[in-house]
Design a protein around this motif. Structure first.
Motif, mmCIF file in Angstrom:
data_model
loop_
_atom_site.group_PDB
_atom_site.id
_atom_site.type_symbol
_atom_site.label_atom_id
_atom_site.label_comp_id
_atom_site.label_asym_id
_atom_site.label_seq_id
_atom_site.Cartn_x
_atom_site.Cartn_y
_atom_site.Cartn_z
ATOM 1 N N ASP A 38 -39.678 -9.752 13.797
ATOM 2 C CA ASP A 38 -41.041 -9.932 13.804
ATOM 3 C C ASP A 38 -41.841 -9.065 12.847
ATOM 4 N N ARG A 42 -44.292 -10.042 9.717
ATOM 5 C CA ARG A 42 -45.655 -9.387 9.602
ATOM 6 C C ARG A 42 -45.767 -8.623 8.281
ATOM 7 N N GLU A 45 -46.515 -11.554 5.643
ATOM 8 C CA GLU A 45 -47.501 -11.799 5.916
ATOM 9 C C GLU A 45 -48.670 -11.172 5.207
ATOM 10 N N TYR A 46 -48.474 -9.917 5.575
ATOM 11 C CA TYR A 46 -49.702 -8.940 5.105
ATOM 12 C C TYR A 46 -49.511 -8.701 3.678
#
Length: 678
Positions: A38, A42, A45-46
């Protein structure tokens, strides 16, 4: 683990601990793996959101940069299109001044110039008037020859002829009063300006920036790629209509190059035919992920190790519990014995301030047994005047609710024994928190003997002070009496002898020169004797102090000191003075006399300043010299009897005596004695 199973095969609690440990470690491993996955998603995505936001910000910044150019360009166009500007020749000095004024302070472009209707440069901030250059073949001119559009035209990328730098141009039409084509106003914008702007950005984790024009060709980039300028950028979308009303949106694409994924965010520059592209490699986007994953893995490993250690500890504790209980009981017994054998009284009370511990010393101090006072409040065992201080020390802390161990301080209280005898004690208060309950401990030490000793010492000191005062008074009286007798009796006798010698000399025969010489010698010795008597009289106690007062005595003493030693004395003496012959006058005179004596012996001074004054409440004397001084705190040098005597004289009159000195900085003595008369 298998060894533990064999050791505790017949013990169900041990098997339950092992099973629970296995389940906890398995859950920890699974949770850690999911957390790391996860966290990786993230991070990606960041990174995508960051480059998308950066592309939008850079597009808006580029638009604002070009807006500044357009605004300057339109301002110059409007000035050349009004009634005055239309009468100006394009190659005139006013036009050149207008161009320079508009170009001043704008770093976005390198030059502003104006073209006539044939495409020839008529005026330029870079070349001056009529440089003889024609750009009729350039699109920023040819595209504006026909039509009536007042929009700013943005050209394709060109390599400038004068210096070979990549440049694009913003231009607009110039018309005369009849609306006929008059020429073109243009601004040259260097592509290198955008690259220098990108270099100033703090681009971390390998981000890349591209500025693409309307043809899909590269205009500027960071990191800089000179060989790629004006070359097609394959994945970049072409910009839409610059005049569209709808705000441009970002476009995020994923590319694969050399086996590595790369994320690219494109955003159209508002109002201009450019596209900003910001890209980042997947490896660069995940550069922080291993740094974040390592603490998680380490923490998970540490937790797993702690779980295993805790399981082993629990199994081991099952076998050691009985042994520990016995050891704890033995420790409690040793602690009890220690408390009972302490020489000071120890009393412990609970949160309700009821006694729970009362050692042997406390029994002897208060004359009661521990059984008699157990469960009773401790306050009645203190005098009424001490109970308030006891409650203020313990009660406030009891209400605060703090759990930490803390010292509450100490105080001197008055305790009461069982026979109602009150005696002073030194009480030290402390606080402990044990098994969910708070306890306060008071350690008491009987101060009766110490108080008696202190009282005896105070009385002895008082008697010594009275004796010192009496001795000082007797000494001054004896010195005054001796001085008076020497002055009145011995002085008169010596004066009479001198008169008789003078008479005898007048009666001697003139031819006896030898007798006359002998008589003169006797007269000289007699005069010296009279001077010595006078000096000794003044040193014992100057009669001028009793007859004429302190002001005259200070003047005589400073004058005599200056004559004898050659040291300059600067005096500032007020007229007001204590009563003649009073203790205040005597003390101030003796302090000045001793100070000047110390200057003679030790100071090696060249100047002494004496300041005598009267304040509202005190007689004040300050003696300062510029001598060698000394270190006040030097442990190798003890204060002399002179300083001690001065300080004691002043203290007997309830005055203050201070001395300031340092090596090489002289010495200052300050005295203030309360005035007893007005």
């Amino acid at each position: 683990m298998s060894g533990l199973l064999r050791m505790f095969r017949m013990e169900p609690p041990v098997r339950a601990v092992i099973l629970l440990t296995t389940l906890m470690v398995s859950a920890l491993v699974g949770g850690t793996a999911f957390l790391l996955y996860d966290l990786r998603q993230r991070e990606l995505e960041y990174a995508r959101a960051e480059i998308e936001s950066l592309s939008r910000v850079l597009a808006e910044q580029t638009s604002r940069t070009l807006d500044g150019v357009s605004l300057s360009l339109r301002g110059a166009q409007e000035r050349l299109s009004d009634a005055i500007g239309q009468r100006l020749e394009l190659d005139s000095f006013p036009v050149q001044a207008l161009l320079k004024a508009r170009a001043e302070g704008l770093p976005q472009y390198s030059s502003m110039f104006v073209l006539d209707a044939t495409g020839e440069v008529m005026n330029s901030t870079l070349f001056g008037r009529r440089p003889g250059i024609s750009v009729a073949d350039q699109d920023y001119f040819s595209s504006l020859v026909e039509g009536s559009s007042r929009k700013v035209f943005v050209s394709q990328l060109y390599r400038r002829r004068v210096d070979g730098q990549w440049t694009f141009y913003l231009s607009t039409r110039l018309v005369d009063g009849a609306g006929h084509f008059r020429g073109v106003m243009a601004v040259a914008v260097l592509a290198d300006y955008f690259e220098s702007f990108y270099r100033r950005l703090d681009l971390r984790f390998g981000k890349q920036i591209q500025l693409v024009d309307a043809r899909g060709h590269l205009v500027a980039s960071f990191p800089s790629r000179i060989e790629g300028i004006d070359q097609p950028v394959g994945s970049a979308p072409l910009p839409g209509d610059p005049g569209q009303q709808k705000a441009p949106e970002s476009r995020l694409v994923t590319e694969t190059a050399s086996g590595t994924e790369r994320f690219v965010a494109y955003h159209a520059v508002p109002q201009y035919p450019f596209v900003i592209g910001v890209s980042v490699d997947q490896d660069a986007a995940l550069v922080a992920w291993p740094m974040a994953a390592r603490p998680i893995l380490f923490g998970a490993g540490a937790v797993a190790a702690l779980i295993l250690a805790a399981a082993g500890g629990m199994i081991w504790s099952m076998r050691r519990r009985a042994t520990m209980a016995r050891a704890l009981q033995a420790s409690d017994e040793r602690l009890r014995q220690m408390v009972e054998t302490v020489m000071d009284a120890i009393v412990t009370v609970d949160e309700d301030l009821l006694i729970v511990l009362f050692n042997k010393a406390a029994e002897q101090m208060f004359g009661v047994t521990a059984a008699e006072v157990a469960g009773k409040p401790f306050a009645p065992m203190l005098a009424s005047s001490a109970q308030g201080a006891y409650h203020a020390m313990v009660g406030r802390r009891r209400r605060s609710g703090e759990r930490e161990r803390a010292k509450l301080g100490r105080a001197e209280l008055l305790a009461r024994s069982a026979d109602a005898r009150e005696f002073p004690v030194d009480a030290t208060f402390s606080e402990t928190y044990s098994q969910g309950r708070r306890f306060f401990t008071v350690v008491l030490r009987d101060l009766t003997e110490r108080k008696n000793i202190e009282t005896h010492l105070r009385e002895t000191n008082r008697q010594l002070q009275e004796l010192s005062t009496s001795l000082q008074q007797v000494r001054e009286e004896e010195r005054a009496s001796i001085a008076r007798e020497m002055h009145d009796e011995l002085g008169q006798l010596l004066t009479g002898i001198r008169l008789e010698l003078s008479w005898l000399g007048s009666k001697m025969p003139a031819d006896r020169a030898d007798l006359q010489d002998k008589l003169n010698v006797v007269k000289g010795q007699l005069n010296q004797t009279i001077s010595s008597v006078r000096r000794i009289t003044y040193e014992l106690r100057p009669l001028i102090l009793d007859d004429l007062g302190l002001h005259a005595a200070i003047s005589w003493l400073t004058d005599d000191f200056s004559k004898r030693t050659g040291v300059e004395v600067v005096s500032d003496v007020c007229e007001s003075e204590p009563e003649h012959g009073s203790a205040e006058a005597t003390t101030l005179f003796r302090v000045l006399q001793e100070s000047l004596t110390n200057v003679t012996k030790y100071a090696k001074a060249t100047t002494v300043w004496v300041d005598y004054r009267r304040t509202n409440r005190d007689w004040c004397l300050t003696v300062r010299d510029d001598g060698v001084g000394f270190a006040l705190g030097d442990p190798n040098k003890k204060a002399g009897f002179g300083l001690v005597g001065m300080r004691e004289r002043v203290r007997l009159l309830q005055g203050s005596f201070t001395i300031e000195s340092a090596p090489g900085e002289g010495t200052v003595i300050d005295v203030a004695i309360p005035a007893t008369n007005s």
